[in-house]
Design an enzyme around this catalytic site. Structure first.
Site, short mmCIF file in Angstrom:
data_model
loop_
_atom_site.label_atom_id
_atom_site.label_comp_id
_atom_site.label_asym_id
_atom_site.label_seq_id
_atom_site.Cartn_x
_atom_site.Cartn_y
_atom_site.Cartn_z
N LYS A 160 48.68 46.06 41.37
CA LYS A 160 49.08 44.97 42.07
C LYS A 160 49.36 45.07 43.19
CE LYS A 160 50.69 40.17 41.15
NZ LYS A 160 49.69 39.69 41.89
N1 PMP Z 1 43.82 38.17 40.22
C1 PMP Z 1 44.57 38.27 41.27
C2 PMP Z 1 44.09 39.22 42.56
C3 PMP Z 1 46.00 37.73 41.31
O1 PMP Z 1 46.82 37.90 42.32
C4 PMP Z 1 46.42 37.30 39.94
C5 PMP Z 1 47.92 36.72 40.05
N2 PMP Z 1 48.61 38.03 39.68
C6 PMP Z 1 45.56 37.36 39.01
C7 PMP Z 1 44.33 37.87 39.05
C8 PMP Z 1 46.03 36.84 37.51
O2 PMP Z 1 46.81 37.78 36.92
P1 PMP Z 1 47.87 37.04 36.09
O3 PMP Z 1 47.36 36.26 35.08
O4 PMP Z 1 48.56 38.34 35.44
O5 PMP Z 1 49.02 36.47 36.97
#
Ligand code: PMP
Length: 309
Positions: A160
């Protein structure tokens, strides 16, 4: 400069500082080369006080993101968990959004990130429903993005990283300028990947499908939670490549994410999905998810970290 929604204190390298004092130099490496890894975490209000959702998994993902970019976070998973609890408590939040970020700071000016110091901050603020209050019930209108997600051998979606969100911004701006709430990106092969900040699920004949990690997606923690909840409710869940056309003929599709939670999608490229309203499977998953996050229903495993315990 702080607004009523922002916290008073931000955690920086082990100390709590004032919101307005959380500043960096314009020549910090992160400004020029996007060398930041971050998390987005929700803390929910429950009868037992504030509860942070899947905190350990988020902090572990932050450590994993840093590891991919050869960064040794100076704080352990346990230390960062403690710090997140401290941030909620010191700011007197009942509920909030937490944003831990680890980045390369001010030191040397070239691309090579290694000589720069590593900075860790944890900010927090109040954040309502990401795609709008109505979205959770009514669903949203989205488009397919003309921008593809990154390839696995260019920028890893598994980490991320701030850099990945330049791609997300292209997807989001294109969608908004064309009158949509969000865009769905395809991967380099033209199969469904994910939204600019959400994972995607589709339902067909009572079975849930979601793209695999190899389709350039972030391994979403809400995605994992929904897979777990769905299986517990007796649904079959399959991870597999989803060709673009499949979503137009799905019975239901929805986004998942920390900010978006579970958001139904009612049209894609102005094509109606199923009945064009939130479907029964999406509604059942939302009901269970919100019952867990509100503390109404016992959370599986250690999904909730209660900050007052
Ligand atoms: N994909 C992307 C590109 C994101 O930014 C997010 C948000 N963090 C998600 C998927 C969903 O991830 P999560 O459920 O861990 O927030």
């Amino acid at each position: 400069m702080s607004t009523p929604e922002t916290a008073k204190k931000i955690w920086h390298n082990g100390k709590l500082i004032e919101w307005d004092d959380a500043r960096i130099h314009v020549m910090s490496h992160v400004i020029h080369y996007a060398s930041a890894l971050f998390e987005g975490i929700r803390c929910y209000s429950t009868p037992k006080g504030p509860a942070i959702f899947r905190l350990r998994e988020h902090i572990q993902r932050l450590h994993d993101s840093c590891h991919i970019y050869r960064m040794d976070p100076p704080y352990s998973v346990d230390e960062l968990i403690k710090a997140c609890v401290e941030v909620v408590t010191v700011n007197n939040f009942k509920e909030c959004y937490l944003r831990p970020v680890v980045f390369r700071g001010y030191g040397s000016f070239g691309v090579n990130p290694l000589p720069n110091p590593i900075e860790t901050y944890i900010a927090s603020w109040l954040w309502g429903k990401y795609l709008g209050q109505e979205a959770i019930e009514q669903g949203v209108d989205v488009c397919t993005a003309s921008w593809a997600r990154m390839t696995p051998n260019s920028l890893p979606a598994t980490a991320k990283s701030a850099a990945n969100y330049m791609n997300s911004q292209l997807i989001k701006m294109e969608a908004i300028s064309n009158g949509f709430v969000e865009g769905i990106a395809l991967d380099a092969q033209g199969n469904i990947s994910e939204g600019s900040g959400e994972n995607l699920f589709m339902v067909r004949d009572g079975v849930l499908f979601t793209p695999p990690l190899a389709s350039a997606i972030l391994a979403g923690i809400t995605r994992d939670s929904v897979m777990h909840i769905a299986r517990n409710l007796g649904y079959e869940v399959r991870e597999g490549v989803i060709p673009r056309a499949s979503i137009y003929i799905a019975d239901e599709i929805f986004f998942t994410g920390t900010a978006a939670e579970i958001t139904p999608i009612r049209t894609v490229d102005r094509i109606k999905i199923g009945s064009g309203e939130r479907g029964p499977v999406t509604a059942a998953l939302q009901k269970e998810f919100f019952a867990i996050t509100s503390g109404e229903k016992e959370a599986p495993g250690n999904w909730l970290t209660f900050t007052s315990e």
